[in-house]
Scaffold this motif. Structure first.
Motif, mmCIF file in Angstrom:
data_model
loop_
_atom_site.group_PDB
_atom_site.id
_atom_site.type_symbol
_atom_site.label_atom_id
_atom_site.label_comp_id
_atom_site.label_asym_id
_atom_site.label_seq_id
_atom_site.Cartn_x
_atom_site.Cartn_y
_atom_site.Cartn_z
ATOM 1 N N MET A 1 0.826 -1.209 0.000
ATOM 2 C CA MET A 1 0.000 0.000 0.000
ATOM 3 C C MET A 1 0.871 1.274 0.000
ATOM 4 N N GLN A 2 1.895 1.286 0.897
ATOM 5 C CA GLN A 2 2.773 2.463 0.925
ATOM 6 C C GLN A 2 3.506 2.620 -0.413
ATOM 7 N N ALA A 3 3.945 1.480 -0.973
ATOM 8 C CA ALA A 3 4.661 1.507 -2.254
ATOM 9 C C ALA A 3 3.737 2.036 -3.358
ATOM 10 N N PHE A 4 2.477 1.630 -3.304
ATOM 11 C CA PHE A 4 1.483 2.089 -4.289
ATOM 12 C C PHE A 4 1.373 3.613 -4.252
ATOM 13 N N TRP A 5 1.227 4.168 -3.050
ATOM 14 C CA TRP A 5 1.055 5.622 -2.937
ATOM 15 C C TRP A 5 2.362 6.363 -3.210
ATOM 16 N N ASN A 6 3.479 5.804 -2.757
ATOM 17 C CA ASN A 6 4.767 6.455 -3.020
ATOM 18 C C ASN A 6 5.000 6.599 -4.519
ATOM 19 N N GLU A 7 4.660 5.584 -5.260
ATOM 20 C CA GLU A 7 4.869 5.639 -6.709
ATOM 21 C C GLU A 7 4.015 6.741 -7.335
ATOM 22 N N LYS A 8 2.771 6.857 -6.869
ATOM 23 C CA LYS A 8 1.884 7.906 -7.404
ATOM 24 C C LYS A 8 2.417 9.313 -7.109
ATOM 25 N N PHE A 9 2.970 9.478 -5.896
ATOM 26 C CA PHE A 9 3.419 10.821 -5.486
ATOM 27 C C PHE A 9 4.816 11.172 -6.012
ATOM 28 N N GLN A 10 5.505 10.190 -6.626
ATOM 29 C CA GLN A 10 6.882 10.392 -7.086
ATOM 30 C C GLN A 10 6.905 11.226 -8.363
ATOM 31 N N THR A 11 6.552 12.469 -8.239
ATOM 32 C CA THR A 11 6.517 13.373 -9.385
ATOM 33 C C THR A 11 6.722 14.789 -8.846
ATOM 34 N N ASN A 12 7.134 15.698 -9.725
ATOM 35 C CA ASN A 12 7.450 17.048 -9.236
ATOM 36 C C ASN A 12 6.230 17.901 -8.949
ATOM 37 N N HIS A 13 5.077 17.515 -9.510
ATOM 38 C CA HIS A 13 3.903 18.345 -9.262
ATOM 39 C C HIS A 13 3.033 17.740 -8.153
ATOM 40 N N PHE A 14 2.022 18.513 -7.741
ATOM 41 C CA PHE A 14 1.121 18.066 -6.672
ATOM 42 C C PHE A 14 -0.085 17.399 -7.345
ATOM 43 N N ILE A 15 -0.191 16.088 -7.161
ATOM 44 C CA ILE A 15 -1.137 15.343 -8.002
ATOM 45 C C ILE A 15 -2.599 15.662 -7.701
ATOM 46 N N TYR A 16 -2.886 16.157 -6.499
ATOM 47 C CA TYR A 16 -4.266 16.609 -6.188
ATOM 48 C C TYR A 16 -4.331 18.141 -6.122
ATOM 49 N N GLY A 17 -3.304 18.773 -6.670
ATOM 50 C CA GLY A 17 -3.280 20.232 -6.717
ATOM 51 C C GLY A 17 -2.758 20.834 -5.422
ATOM 52 N N GLU A 18 -2.635 22.152 -5.437
ATOM 53 C CA GLU A 18 -2.118 22.863 -4.258
ATOM 54 C C GLU A 18 -3.229 23.525 -3.471
ATOM 55 N N ALA A 19 -4.387 23.707 -4.088
ATOM 56 C CA ALA A 19 -5.513 24.354 -3.396
ATOM 57 C C ALA A 19 -6.180 23.342 -2.458
ATOM 58 N N PRO A 20 -6.762 23.813 -1.348
ATOM 59 C CA PRO A 20 -7.448 22.887 -0.454
ATOM 60 C C PRO A 20 -8.668 22.277 -1.134
ATOM 61 N N ASN A 21 -9.118 21.164 -0.610
ATOM 62 C CA ASN A 21 -10.378 20.567 -1.059
ATOM 63 C C ASN A 21 -11.507 21.572 -0.805
ATOM 64 N N ASN A 22 -12.451 21.672 -1.746
ATOM 65 C CA ASN A 22 -13.528 22.676 -1.651
ATOM 66 C C ASN A 22 -14.375 22.544 -0.392
ATOM 67 N N PHE A 23 -14.704 21.308 -0.019
ATOM 68 C CA PHE A 23 -15.572 21.102 1.147
ATOM 69 C C PHE A 23 -14.853 21.544 2.436
#
Ligand SMILES: C[S@@+](CC[C@H](N)C(=O)[O-])C[C@H]1O[C@@H](n2cnc3c(N)ncnc32)[C@H](O)[C@@H]1O
Length: 201
Positions: A1-23
């Motif tokens: 599970m950690q490896a799964f998420w680490n691989e997704k986040f291994q990029t220079n940009h913010f994959i869910y953006g920099e702005a907070p969630n709207n809710f």
């Protein structure tokens, strides 16, 4: 599970953006009434940074060290301090009380979803708020992001069953279709569950 998420986040940009969630942003007035907030499954820290920028004392818990590294770097750039807990939620035991606990898109397998609500409410100080947004099981029919596996999606009735037995008032519990624009992973119409609880005792 950690490896799964680490691989997704291994990029220079913010994959869910920099702005907070709207809710979270829409309900930040509730969070700003008090001081100490815990962000569960906080990833790269878009909510944590937003709340720390507003002067809150913020703690962020996540299983991915890659995401937390990005969070720490961005916090420094914002001149804010965020306390980090690198752990699986399953291993975390609340050891202090928070004025608020927040959580966006923490995709836990069904057996652990109940634990998330139980631990979150346990970690709240009296009158404290739990504010969260999850993909509902109906998200399986949308192409805007999230797991393609019902096990990791949430059912509003299951949540109701769980939280009804906890020491909290349900201020909101609703399944809604919203339009997401969060980085490159959450884009378009999506079926979400939005929840606000207030600790009673
Ligand atoms: C879809 S991302 C959402 C990240 C962040 N909440 C946001 O909305 O930008 C899910 C996050 O939950 C974390 N996560 C998944 N399962 C976890 C667990 N069992 N314990 C702690 N963190 C977990 C992942 O590492 C990832 O950062």
């Amino acid at each position: 599970m950690q490896a799964f998420w680490n691989e997704k986040f291994q990029t220079n940009h913010f994959i869910y953006g920099e702005a907070p969630n709207n809710f979270i942003k829409e309900n930040s007035d509730l969070l700003l009434q008090a001081k100490k907030v815990l962000c569960l499954g906080e990833g790269e820290g878009r909510n944590a940074i937003f709340l720390a920028d507003k002067g809150l004392e913020v703690e962020a818990l996540d299983a991915s060290d890659v995401a937390l590294f990005k969070l720490r770097k961005r916090a420094k750039e914002h001149y804010v301090f965020i306390k980090i807990r690198h752990t699986l939620l399953e291993y975390w035991q609340p050891d202090t009380l928070y004025d608020s606990v927040i959580c966006t898109y923490l995709h836990l397998a069904k057996p652990y979803q109940k634990m998330l609500f139980e631990k979150s409410v346990e970690a709240l100080a009296p009158q404290g708020y739990f504010i969260a947004e999850f993909f509902s099981e109906s998200q399986i029919h949308f192409e805007s992001g999230g797991p393609k596996d019902l096990t990791f999606l949430y059912d509003v009735n299951d949540i109701l069953d769980t939280v009804t037995n906890l020491s909290c008032k349900i201020l909101k519990l609703a399944q809604e279709v919203v339009t997401l624009n969060e980085g490159d992973k959450h884009i378009g119409r999506a079926s979400v569950i939005r929840i606000i609880l207030q600790k009673t005792a």
